[in-house]
Design a protein around this motif. Structure first.
Motif, mmCIF file in Angstrom:
data_model
loop_
_atom_site.group_PDB
_atom_site.id
_atom_site.type_symbol
_atom_site.label_atom_id
_atom_site.label_comp_id
_atom_site.label_asym_id
_atom_site.label_seq_id
_atom_site.Cartn_x
_atom_site.Cartn_y
_atom_site.Cartn_z
ATOM 1 N N GLU A 243 0.861 -1.217 -0.021
ATOM 2 C CA GLU A 243 -0.044 0.061 -0.281
ATOM 3 C C GLU A 243 0.861 1.423 0.234
ATOM 4 O OE1 GLU A 243 -3.423 0.097 2.866
ATOM 5 O OE2 GLU A 243 -3.327 -2.221 3.033
ATOM 6 N N LEU A 244 0.648 2.571 -0.629
ATOM 7 C CA LEU A 244 1.335 3.252 -0.517
ATOM 8 C C LEU A 244 0.727 5.018 0.287
ATOM 9 C CD1 LEU A 244 2.713 3.654 -4.509
ATOM 10 C CD2 LEU A 244 3.854 3.638 -2.220
ATOM 11 N N LEU A 245 0.604 5.629 0.807
ATOM 12 C CA LEU A 245 0.199 6.529 1.328
ATOM 13 C C LEU A 245 -0.411 7.299 -0.151
ATOM 14 C CD1 LEU A 245 3.265 8.427 3.702
ATOM 15 C CD2 LEU A 245 1.383 6.775 4.174
ATOM 16 N N PRO A 246 -1.687 8.305 0.775
ATOM 17 C CA PRO A 246 -2.719 8.729 -0.634
ATOM 18 C C PRO A 246 -2.313 9.985 -1.125
ATOM 19 C CG PRO A 246 -3.457 8.279 0.981
ATOM 20 C CD PRO A 246 -2.612 7.781 1.829
ATOM 21 N N ILE A 247 -1.254 10.229 -0.832
ATOM 22 C CA ILE A 247 -0.263 11.501 -1.690
ATOM 23 C C ILE A 247 -0.212 11.510 -3.075
ATOM 24 C CG2 ILE A 247 1.116 13.314 -1.143
ATOM 25 C CD1 ILE A 247 1.184 12.068 1.705
ATOM 26 N N LYS A 248 -0.506 11.785 -3.974
ATOM 27 C CA LYS A 248 0.110 12.353 -5.435
ATOM 28 C C LYS A 248 1.758 11.883 -5.817
ATOM 29 C CE LYS A 248 -1.790 13.147 -10.296
ATOM 30 N NZ LYS A 248 -2.713 14.097 -10.990
ATOM 31 N N GLY A 249 2.553 11.782 -6.430
ATOM 32 C CA GLY A 249 3.059 12.240 -6.577
ATOM 33 C C GLY A 249 4.598 11.662 -5.701
ATOM 34 N N LEU A 250 3.816 10.925 -4.097
ATOM 35 C CA LEU A 250 5.044 10.568 -3.363
ATOM 36 C C LEU A 250 5.514 9.663 -3.970
ATOM 37 C CD1 LEU A 250 5.774 11.790 -1.012
ATOM 38 C CD2 LEU A 250 4.249 10.176 0.083
ATOM 39 N N PRO A 251 6.980 9.422 -3.938
ATOM 40 C CA PRO A 251 8.180 8.198 -4.512
ATOM 41 C C PRO A 251 7.650 6.860 -4.045
ATOM 42 C CG PRO A 251 9.630 8.957 -2.741
ATOM 43 C CD PRO A 251 8.344 10.105 -3.152
ATOM 44 N N LYS A 252 7.509 5.995 -4.798
ATOM 45 C CA LYS A 252 7.007 4.808 -3.579
ATOM 46 C C LYS A 252 8.514 4.141 -3.565
ATOM 47 C CE LYS A 252 4.021 3.763 -7.773
ATOM 48 N NZ LYS A 252 3.479 3.085 -8.362
ATOM 49 N N CYS A 253 8.549 4.061 -2.561
ATOM 50 C CA CYS A 253 9.882 3.808 -1.436
ATOM 51 C C CYS A 253 8.980 2.778 -0.599
ATOM 52 C CB CYS A 253 10.455 5.097 -1.102
ATOM 53 S SG CYS A 253 9.685 5.844 -0.205
ATOM 54 N N TYR A 286 16.900 10.501 3.636
ATOM 55 C CA TYR A 286 16.575 9.264 3.304
ATOM 56 C C TYR A 286 17.677 8.852 2.619
ATOM 57 C CZ TYR A 286 12.421 7.865 6.097
ATOM 58 O OH TYR A 286 11.224 8.148 6.863
ATOM 59 N N ASN A 287 18.698 7.502 1.884
ATOM 60 C CA ASN A 287 19.445 7.294 1.212
ATOM 61 C C ASN A 287 18.924 7.503 -0.510
ATOM 62 O OD1 ASN A 287 21.325 8.332 2.915
ATOM 63 N ND2 ASN A 287 22.078 6.393 3.751
ATOM 64 N N ASN A 288 17.794 6.286 0.265
ATOM 65 C CA ASN A 288 17.197 5.398 -1.078
ATOM 66 C C ASN A 288 16.190 6.525 -2.532
ATOM 67 O OD1 ASN A 288 15.580 5.610 0.717
ATOM 68 N ND2 ASN A 288 14.233 3.440 -0.486
ATOM 69 N N LEU A 289 16.590 7.697 -1.496
ATOM 70 C CA LEU A 289 15.766 8.915 -2.518
ATOM 71 C C LEU A 289 16.490 9.547 -3.924
ATOM 72 C CD1 LEU A 289 12.606 9.941 0.167
ATOM 73 C CD2 LEU A 289 12.821 8.276 -1.953
ATOM 74 N N GLU A 290 16.005 10.087 -4.950
ATOM 75 C CA GLU A 290 16.731 10.976 -5.887
ATOM 76 C C GLU A 290 16.573 12.545 -5.209
ATOM 77 O OE1 GLU A 290 18.991 9.609 -8.072
ATOM 78 O OE2 GLU A 290 18.124 7.862 -7.618
ATOM 79 N N ASP A 291 17.155 13.008 -5.832
ATOM 80 C CA ASP A 291 17.249 14.566 -5.742
ATOM 81 C C ASP A 291 16.112 15.891 -5.056
ATOM 82 O OD1 ASP A 291 20.484 14.267 -5.534
ATOM 83 O OD2 ASP A 291 21.345 15.411 -6.703
ATOM 84 N N GLU A 292 15.961 15.010 -6.371
ATOM 85 C CA GLU A 292 13.967 16.014 -6.647
ATOM 86 C C GLU A 292 13.079 15.513 -5.208
ATOM 87 O OE1 GLU A 292 14.534 12.767 -9.635
ATOM 88 O OE2 GLU A 292 15.355 13.769 -8.919
ATOM 89 N N ASN A 293 13.358 14.357 -5.010
ATOM 90 C CA ASN A 293 12.309 13.489 -4.409
ATOM 91 C C ASN A 293 13.040 12.881 -2.705
ATOM 92 O OD1 ASN A 293 10.063 13.422 -5.487
ATOM 93 N ND2 ASN A 293 11.298 11.638 -6.816
ATOM 94 N N CYS A 294 14.155 13.837 -2.342
ATOM 95 C CA CYS A 294 14.843 14.203 -1.666
ATOM 96 C C CYS A 294 13.690 14.292 -0.029
ATOM 97 C CB CYS A 294 16.266 14.528 -1.424
ATOM 98 S SG CYS A 294 16.151 16.618 -1.606
#
Length: 451
Positions: A243-253, A286-294
């Motif tokens: 499941e994912l949080l109900p927030i559009k555009g939030l990275p899947k991680c 969080y080390n597993n997120l790219e810069d734009e989603n840091c």
């Protein structure tokens, strides 16, 4: 040229430097609060830390345990960042002088690439100890340095491996070995979990989708964060129902999956809150997120709780006041979902305004206009403006602005312009918005526009 009130030169100050090293060893040295924070003896002499480190390396024969003991005392005194660069320079010089294959680049030591396959080097005991010391420095970069320090850590690991040491491989498998085994690995019929404190990874696999299994997962993470685990880290999470949080555009991680699943259970909310308090650290990531989603650790847990109940509004506000407003913007994706859930109330508007002020320019969303283009919301917005300094500036903020000579009212006006832009868009569109308002609403809106 301004005369320094602290010493930086080694030559001629050797006797004094010996006193500084003795004071560091005895925990009697003090730190000057003024930048660049030189070390201070009880007798009043001041010396910059970099030459102290250089002198130590020049005069003390290498011993891994002895060197680590000295460096650890520095870390406890002023933190890893205070000596990270100087320590690297001196350690690299040691490696350069100890291995013929190592060359000096403009910024880092390196080993030239070769087409021929070289036999694995036979290392002396002293060389093994030195490479182990370099691994210690690399691990310190990961555990105590900023997130980008992992680049330097990996460069050190590459050099150590190229020179024939298998310590990096052992660190990948087992971590530093300093954390209790029961902390870094857990397995039962509900989940398997494993962590590595060198590479700052937390891996969780849920076998059953139950409150109990999620509680075990949260307890595993929280127990790690209570110990000396890196402050920037990543969570890898897998389960049958992702499941994912109900927030559009939030990275899947992993952290998104974990807290989206765990927050469904009200009995786990205190465990999530504990995680937030343990993980939330400014300038960590969080080390597993790219810069734009840091994102600062705790981000996904804050979002998960923030959509549950008004009682977590203070948790949201505290998060917004902590986050690095220059480098993180992923939390802008949460704002519209928050307004959709709670609307504009006397309590929620304070969350909204802190959200807007938590980044350098929170983007405008057309949906925001509909939430505020009514008399009740406009009145709340006007009240926020009239009481802006007392509502949204802490005593620490006011002291910081005062100490720096910043005009507090000018700062408040600047912040308010940002709020108006985020809420209603560019000023050229204000006239159109005003035309669509009722007379009572228009009167309040005009007051909001007054400078």
């Amino acid at each position: 040229m301004r005369e320094l009130n602290y010493l930086v030169k080694i030559e001629g100050n050797e006797a004094l430097l010996e006193k500084f090293i003795e004071a560091i060893d005895n925990n009697t040295v003090k730190i000057d609060k003024a930048y660049p924070n030189p070390y201070v003896l009880d007798s009043g002499e001041k010396f910059l830390l970099s030459p102290i480190i250089e002198y130590f390396f020049q005069t003390r024969p290498f011993s891994k345990e002895f060197y680590i003991s000295f460096v650890e005392k520095l870390r406890k005194l002023t933190g890893f960042d205070s000596y990270r660069y100087s320590l690297g320079l001196q350690a690299e010089e040691l490696v350069f002088n100890s291995f013929e294959r190592v060359k000096k680049g403009k910024y880092k030591i390196f080993i030239p690439k070769t087409q021929e396959e070289l036999p694995k080097p036979i290392l002396t005991e002293e060389q093994k100890e030195l490479l182990s010391f370099i691994c210690y420095i690399a691990v310190s970069h990961i555990k105590y340095g900023p997130s980008y320090a992992t680049v330097t850590a990996n460069e050190y690991f590459d050099v150590v491996t190229e020179l024939g040491s298998d310590e990096v491989e052992q660190l990948k498998k087992n971590g530093t070995g300093k954390l209790p085994k029961e902390l870094i690995a857990y397995k039962d019929s509900d989940l398997t979990a494993k962590a590595n404190d060198v590479f700052a990874t937390i891996n969780i696999k849920l076998i059953t989708e139950t409150e109990e299994s999620y509680k075990k997962a949260l307890n595993f993470v929280n127990s790690l964060l209570k110990f000396d685990f890196p402050k920037s880290f990543e969570i890898s999470f897998s389960s049958k129902n992702k499941e994912l949080l109900p927030i559009k555009g939030l990275p899947k991680c992993g952290q998104n999956y974990l807290f989206a699943g765990a927050v469904k259970y009200p009995n786990l909310h205190n465990d999530i809150l504990e995680y937030i308090n343990l993980a939330k650290k400014k300038y960590e990531w969080y080390n597993n997120l790219e810069d734009e989603n840091c994102a600062m650790p705790s981000t996904f847990a804050v979002f998960a709780l923030g959509l549950q109940d008004e009682k977590y509004f203070d948790t949201l506000i505290d998060y917004y006041k902590t986050v690095d407003d220059e480098h993180q913007s992923v939390h802008a994706k949460f704002t519209s979902v928050f307004l959709e859930k709670f609307g504009v109330t006397e309590k929620s508007i304070k969350v909204y305004i802190n959200a807007v002020l938590s980044m350098q320019e929170h983007p405008h969303n057309k949906a925001f206009v509909s939430y505020f283009a009514n008399e009740k919301s406009l009145k709340l917005l006007l009240d926020s403006r009239e009481n802006f300094i007392s509502y949204y500036f802490t005593e620490e903020d006011l002291k910081e602005y005062s100490d720096s000579g910043t005009n507090i009212q000018e700062m408040a006006d600047y912040c308010w312009e940002s709020i108006m832009y985020t809420t209603f868009g560019q000023s050229k569109g204000f006239a159109k918005i005003s035309k669509e308002l009722k007379n009572s609403e228009k009167e309040i809106f005009e007051k909001l526009l007054q400078r």
